[in-house]
Scaffold this motif. Structure first.
Motif, short mmCIF file in Angstrom:
data_model
loop_
_atom_site.label_atom_id
_atom_site.label_comp_id
_atom_site.label_asym_id
_atom_site.label_seq_id
_atom_site.Cartn_x
_atom_site.Cartn_y
_atom_site.Cartn_z
N ILE A 68 0.85 -1.13 0.28
CA ILE A 68 -0.34 -0.12 0.10
C ILE A 68 1.28 1.29 -0.12
O ILE A 68 0.64 2.52 -0.60
CB ILE A 68 -0.91 -0.19 1.11
CG1 ILE A 68 -1.82 -1.08 1.02
CG2 ILE A 68 -1.11 1.19 1.22
CD1 ILE A 68 -2.89 -0.85 2.03
N MET A 69 2.09 0.90 0.78
CA MET A 69 2.32 2.59 1.20
C MET A 69 3.43 2.56 -0.20
O MET A 69 4.11 3.92 -0.34
CB MET A 69 3.58 2.14 2.05
CG MET A 69 2.10 2.80 3.62
SD MET A 69 1.14 4.24 3.13
CE MET A 69 2.26 5.86 4.05
N TYR A 70 4.14 1.45 -0.92
CA TYR A 70 5.64 2.16 -1.83
C TYR A 70 4.99 1.60 -3.22
O TYR A 70 5.98 1.42 -4.27
CB TYR A 70 6.37 0.40 -1.29
CG TYR A 70 7.02 1.51 -0.15
CD1 TYR A 70 7.29 3.15 0.38
CD2 TYR A 70 6.54 1.19 1.46
CE1 TYR A 70 7.59 3.69 1.44
CE2 TYR A 70 7.06 1.40 2.77
CZ TYR A 70 7.18 2.30 3.03
OH TYR A 70 7.84 2.94 4.43
N VAL A 71 3.79 1.42 -3.52
CA VAL A 71 3.61 0.48 -4.68
C VAL A 71 3.78 1.13 -5.88
O VAL A 71 3.47 3.02 -5.81
CB VAL A 71 2.37 -0.11 -4.82
CG1 VAL A 71 0.79 1.00 -4.96
CG2 VAL A 71 1.86 -0.87 -6.29
N GLU A 72 4.88 0.44 -7.20
CA GLU A 72 4.70 1.65 -7.78
C GLU A 72 3.36 2.58 -8.34
O GLU A 72 2.18 1.78 -8.93
CB GLU A 72 5.29 1.21 -9.57
CG GLU A 72 6.74 0.78 -8.90
CD GLU A 72 7.48 1.65 -8.93
OE1 GLU A 72 8.06 1.93 -9.93
OE2 GLU A 72 8.45 1.10 -8.39
N GLY A 73 3.27 4.25 -9.18
CA GLY A 73 2.71 4.02 -9.72
C GLY A 73 1.36 4.83 -9.02
O GLY A 73 1.43 4.59 -7.78
N GLY A 74 0.37 5.09 -9.65
CA GLY A 74 -1.30 5.71 -9.15
C GLY A 74 -0.58 7.52 -8.23
O GLY A 74 0.02 7.83 -8.48
N LEU A 75 -0.91 7.02 -6.23
CA LEU A 75 -1.27 8.44 -6.19
C LEU A 75 0.56 8.46 -5.47
O LEU A 75 1.15 7.42 -4.99
CB LEU A 75 -2.10 7.85 -4.47
CG LEU A 75 -1.92 9.34 -4.05
CD1 LEU A 75 -3.04 9.98 -4.55
CD2 LEU A 75 -2.55 8.40 -2.15
N PRO A 76 1.01 9.71 -5.29
CA PRO A 76 2.05 10.10 -5.28
C PRO A 76 2.74 9.93 -4.33
O PRO A 76 1.79 10.07 -3.20
CB PRO A 76 2.26 11.37 -5.90
CG PRO A 76 0.93 11.66 -6.69
CD PRO A 76 -0.09 10.92 -6.60
#
Lengths: 187, 160
Positions: A68-76
């Motif tokens: 949740i905290m480090y996935v690539e892309g999406g929410l900055p």
């Protein structure tokens, strides 16, 4: 308006558990595997050693948290950190609030966290204000977030993928705060 | 990602729905939530906390979310005493009474939690690993409550 906010430097806190953590020399094979202890990496934080009393949930939650905290892309990243901060302030978890306020300041500069920590919420930009409002409403029990919050996030430029990421970064602190705050104290 | 899971079922969404597709964009979130639910309800090592007790705690905490569909996503315990606990009753048993107070505190007002509350659990006979497991269980319910609530807001505005 932006110029009159004093810049705050937030000092790190130290977390100390209320319950005795697992000592490495007493740990079971499963606890050692969960903590990823190897002969060359034996130093593990008191937080990890406290939660590894239950290795099953420790491993499952840690993997979800990192996704949740480090996935690539999406929410900055700064927006995820602000969601985490908003939840932590409502849940009274000073330690998490401190860690994620500092992360936000590091990623986005000290303006938003300085505004929040000096009682100048009104000075937040539209996007940050929408994130904080949503984080507070979703963190309430029962959650009281509604369509007005979603509308405000969209108006501030967020798409569906980003809003979904934000929901997760707020909710995972509904989890983390309920561990860090009840199980220990920060100083 | 599995074609269905508890959160999708609770939200009432299936593969043709926009929200289903949106969730599928983050397979680690979808699968991770399922793995976490299993880890707190049916762990490999239950540390002496039966599934029945875990269901009772989960349902009591889930009840604070005011969402019947979410509440129904946790199984009901099998005994009358634990079903009453799950429904928010006041248990006669001293150990269950302490657990009920802790469940309500953590679900509703976690900011009020302190060292004293952990001592109350130790005093009635819960072990340190059990208190940690109960903390994770309660927090998992509170996490998923907010995932379901937040995502349901996106469902209502599909294609908006």
């Amino acid at each position: 308006m932006r110029d009159d906010i004093p810049q705050i430097k937030i000092k790190p806190l130290k977390w100390t558990p209320h319950l005795p953590p697992v000592e490495i020399e007493d740990a079971t094979e499963r606890q050692l595997a969960a903590m990823q202890v190897t002969p060359s990496a034996k130093k593990v934080s008191p937080y990890v050693r406290t939660l590894v009393h239950d290795p099953d949930s420790y491993v499952a939650r840690t993997e979800l948290f990192n996704a949740i905290m480090y996935v690539e892309g999406g929410l900055p990243r700064p927006d995820r950190e602000l969601g985490a901060l908003g939840a932590s302030l409502v849940n009274g978890c000073q330690y998490c609030a401190n860690v994620h306020a500092r992360q936000h300041a590091k990623l986005a500069g000290p303006f938003a966290t300085s505004a929040l920590y000096t009682g100048r919420r009104d000075a937040l930009c539209e996007r940050d204000a929408a994130i904080m409002d949503f984080a507070e409403a979703l963190t309430a029990t029962p959650p009281r977030a509604d369509q007005s919050h979603i509308k405000a996030l969209r108006k501030a430029g967020m798409d569906e993928v980003e809003i979904q990421d934000l929901i997760h970064s707020i909710a995972i602190f509904g989890w983390a705060n309920r561990l860090m705050h009840p199980l220990g104290h920060s100083s | 990602m599995k074609t269905n899971n508890v959160i999708n079922t609770t939200l009432g969404i299936s593969p043709n729905d926009a929200l289903y597709e949106l969730r599928a964009f983050r397979p680690n979130f979808v699968d991770g939530a399922e793995v976490c639910r299993a880890a707190v309800l049916h762990p490999d090592d239950n540390l002496g906390l039966t599934s029945d007790v875990r269901y009772a705690v989960a349902r009591r905490a889930a009840g604070t979310g005011s969402n019947p569909d979410f509440l129904a996503s946790y199984p009901a315990p099998s005994t009358a005493e634990l079903r009453d606990f799950a429904a928010g009753g006041d248990p006669q048993d001293r150990k269950l009474a302490a657990l009920a107070r802790h469940t309500d505190l953590i679900a509703k007002t976690p900011s009020d939690a302190s060292k004293t509350h952990l001592q109350d659990l130790l005093d009635v006979g819960f072990s340190v690993p059990q208190i940690v497991a109960l903390s994770e269980l309660l927090a998992q319910v509170c996490y998923e409550m907010r995932i379901v609530h937040g995502l349901s807001l996106l469902k209502d505005t599909d294609h908006a």
